[in-house]
Design a protein around this motif. Structure first.
Motif, PDB file in Angstrom:
ATOM      1  N   ARG A 127      -2.888  -0.964  -2.941  1.00  0.00           N
ATOM      2  CA  ARG A 127      -3.134   0.485  -3.419  1.00  0.00           C
ATOM      3  C   ARG A 127      -4.383   0.682  -4.022  1.00  0.00           C
ATOM      4  O   ARG A 127      -4.436  -0.187  -5.045  1.00  0.00           O
ATOM      5  N   SER A 128      -5.076   1.556  -3.927  1.00  0.00           N
ATOM      6  CA  SER A 128      -6.075   2.019  -4.629  1.00  0.00           C
ATOM      7  C   SER A 128      -6.108   2.747  -5.713  1.00  0.00           C
ATOM      8  O   SER A 128      -5.537   3.862  -5.707  1.00  0.00           O
ATOM      9  N   ALA A 129      -6.218   2.095  -6.978  1.00  0.00           N
ATOM     10  CA  ALA A 129      -5.811   3.054  -8.237  1.00  0.00           C
ATOM     11  C   ALA A 129      -6.852   3.810  -8.742  1.00  0.00           C
ATOM     12  O   ALA A 129      -8.023   3.468  -8.426  1.00  0.00           O
TER      13      ALA A 129
ATOM     14  N   SER B  34       0.892  -1.416   0.154  1.00  0.00           N
ATOM     15  CA  SER B  34       0.012  -0.147  -0.087  1.00  0.00           C
ATOM     16  C   SER B  34       0.826   1.281  -0.160  1.00  0.00           C
ATOM     17  O   SER B  34       2.185   1.286   0.165  1.00  0.00           O
ATOM     18  N   ASP B  35       0.140   2.418  -0.044  1.00  0.00           N
ATOM     19  CA  ASP B  35       0.877   3.632   0.100  1.00  0.00           C
ATOM     20  C   ASP B  35       0.002   4.754   0.834  1.00  0.00           C
ATOM     21  O   ASP B  35      -1.258   4.573   1.050  1.00  0.00           O
ATOM     22  N   LEU B  36       0.761   5.722   1.076  1.00  0.00           N
ATOM     23  CA  LEU B  36       0.046   7.000   1.651  1.00  0.00           C
ATOM     24  C   LEU B  36      -1.000   7.679   1.012  1.00  0.00           C
ATOM     25  O   LEU B  36      -2.113   7.867   1.458  1.00  0.00           O
ATOM     26  N   GLY B  37      -1.051   7.512  -0.343  1.00  0.00           N
ATOM     27  CA  GLY B  37      -2.072   8.069  -1.100  1.00  0.00           C
ATOM     28  C   GLY B  37      -3.407   7.277  -1.125  1.00  0.00           C
ATOM     29  O   GLY B  37      -4.587   7.679  -0.790  1.00  0.00           O
TER      30      GLY B  37
ATOM     31  N   LEU C  16       5.389   6.954  -0.711  1.00  0.00           N
ATOM     32  CA  LEU C  16       5.499   6.869   0.344  1.00  0.00           C
ATOM     33  C   LEU C  16       4.969   5.351   0.725  1.00  0.00           C
ATOM     34  O   LEU C  16       3.513   5.395   1.100  1.00  0.00           O
ATOM     35  N   LEU C  17       5.473   4.440   0.314  1.00  0.00           N
ATOM     36  CA  LEU C  17       4.946   3.204   0.446  1.00  0.00           C
ATOM     37  C   LEU C  17       4.741   2.678   2.097  1.00  0.00           C
ATOM     38  O   LEU C  17       5.535   2.945   2.980  1.00  0.00           O
ATOM     39  N   ILE C  18       3.691   1.652   2.174  1.00  0.00           N
ATOM     40  CA  ILE C  18       3.330   0.978   3.321  1.00  0.00           C
ATOM     41  C   ILE C  18       3.177  -0.261   3.741  1.00  0.00           C
ATOM     42  O   ILE C  18       2.786  -1.046   2.564  1.00  0.00           O
TER      43      ILE C  18
END
Length: 477
Positions: free
Chosen positions: A434-436, A100-103, A151-153
């Motif tokens: 990650r939500s595209a 995932s990422d912060l976005g 910023l990956l999670i």
């Protein structure tokens, strides 16, 4: 000197490289762009899921490898497990896979989480971001493309800086760290595979060590030979000396959690975007102003500066933190001119009153705006946030670069030490993937792919173009 011969035809596919397929099961491609393709893979020795980033641009690969090896013991920077490079082949980076990422966190918070992000969650994200950026800046590394999607999670909530393809080390090559003890140890196998010792907690490849010991003469590769290998990688395209990776968009390659090259605007130099042929040398060629994603780009870059440092990352942090508080971008410009206009509408005009040297910026006398009599102000843009939160953003969104608070200073800011305290990492909510964005229907987040044109000036009202002794100037009203 005659130019080098054109490169040989490449397959640009890791499927054809036995040194990689013998160690990794490739599960599928998860990202693609102008300068890289990224694959999800399983390491055969221990079934660890990794990301394989095949970088087609040698300059970008060189910079990412150098930066990640320097930062390999930083807990908030993505881990480079090893990399592959051979003559006439693309570099392939083996990176830890982060889902995932912060976005995605911001989008989920806005659309799915009824209570949004708690103050404690926001503080924990901020602390992790600052720790990663501080590690970069202490090692004289400027990231140059900080944004939520980079910023990956991890699944357990650890945030890590990724995508160092635009990063620059502001010291001479081979002397990145002030303290030699900070320099990591490198090892190489005969087929030019370099294995990086991962930080504690990341499983090592069992067969990697066996490959290294097969050739004792190359074990514990020293700094000189290591730098020589990277120099070869870097020198594969000697005509590329001015940040060519920042001139062509990398599409949506960052849409998946794969530590990939960024989506860069301005694929062709516009009439006012300054890219220096002469600039500050940092050991890797001149710097360029055409770096980073527009919404997070510092004003000095928008005005064409090539004499900058880590302060451009600090401006990006201000934009990221504001987005965490607002759950939407602060300066979503559609072009560089529009970007400046959005900044000025909120913060007021850039002038020598707030930055005495701003008139020295390359494009300052070419582009001018009418005076903003009543700037919106950050308070109005963050109506539901506390004065301390607004002040935190203000410390970063300063026109004068030297006025921006450093990452270390912000880590000691009272906002982060007062109640409510940052929540434990284990309590952070993390989207499973990650939500595209829906590419067919861009929403208020915009579509980065349409941010690469600055020729459509109708949206800015009247434009006055006048000739000057040195060329022309444009005034937007």
């Amino acid at each position: 000197m005659d130019p080098p011969p054109p490169p040989k035809s490449k397959s640009w596919s890791i499927h054809t490289r036995p040194e990689i397929t013998s160690k990794y099961e490739i599960l599928g491609r998860v990202g693609s762009g102008a300068y890289s393709d990224v694959y999800k893979a399983r390491r055969l020795s221990d079934s660890l899921i990794v990301a394989l980033k095949e970088v087609h641009d040698c300059q970008s690969a060189f910079r990412e490898i150098e930066a990640l090896q320097t930062l390999q013991h930083s807990p908030n920077v993505v881990v480079l497990l090893e990399y592959f490079w051979a003559e006439d082949e693309d570099a392939v980076l083996v990176l830890e896979y982060l889902p995932s990422d912060l976005g995605s966190v911001i989008r989920e918070s806005k659309k799915e989480w009824m209570d949004g992000l708690s103050v404690g969650e926001i503080k924990r994200w901020i602390v992790q971001i600052l720790c990663g950026v501080d590690a970069c800046h202490r090692n004289s590394i400027v990231h140059r493309d900080l944004k939520p999607s980079n910023l990956l999670i991890s699944a357990d909530g650890v945030l890590k800086l990724a995508d160092f393809g635009q990063a620059r080390i502001l010291l001479e090559p081979g002397f990145v760290a002030v303290d030699d003890d900070l320099q990591p140890q490198y090892r190489s196998t005969p087929n030019q595979t370099t294995v990086c010792e991962p930080p504690e907690g990341i499983p090592k490849a069992h067969n990697a060590a066996q490959g290294v010991h097969a050739n004792q003469e190359q074990e514990n590769l020293g700094r000189e030979e290591h730098d020589s290998n990277l120099d070869k990688l870097r020198a594969k395209d000697v005509l590329d000396e001015i940040d060519k990776e920042s001139d062509i968009p990398d599409g949506d390659v960052s849409c998946l959690a794969t530590c990939t090259a960024s989506d860069i605007e301005d694929p062709f130099k516009s009439s006012y975007s300054y890219e220096a042929e002469e600039g500050e040398k940092d050991g890797y060629g001149p710097l360029t102003s055409c770096v980073g994603t527009r919404w997070f780009r510092a004003p000095e870059l928008l005005y064409g500066s090539t004499n900058y440092g880590v302060e451009i990352d600090l401006w990006s942090l201000g934009c990221i933190f504001a987005e965490l508080f607002r759950l939407e971008p602060l300066f979503p410009g559609t072009s560089d001119i529009d970007q400046l206009g959005k900044i000025f509408s909120i913060l007021g005009n850039l002038s020598e009153e707030v930055w005495p040297d701003c008139s020295e910026l390359p494009d300052y006398k070419i582009i001018s705006f009418g005076k903003v009599e009543s700037p919106i102000g950050l308070e109005a843009c963050m109506p539901n946030r506390s004065p301390d939160e607004i002040y935190l953003v203000k410390k970063l969104l300063c026109f004068h670069p030297v006025s921006r608070a450093t990452a270390m200073e912000l880590l000691h800011d009272k906002y982060l030490s007062e109640e409510p305290l940052p929540v434990p990492i284990s309590e952070l909510r993390v989207p499973s993937t990650r939500s595209a964005q829906d590419e067919s229907s861009p929403d208020e987040w915009g579509d980065f792919r349409h941010m690469d044109s600055d020729s459509d000036f109708e949206e800015f009202g009247s434009i006055n173009v006048t000739t000057t002794d040195s060329g022309f100037s444009m005034r937007f009203t």
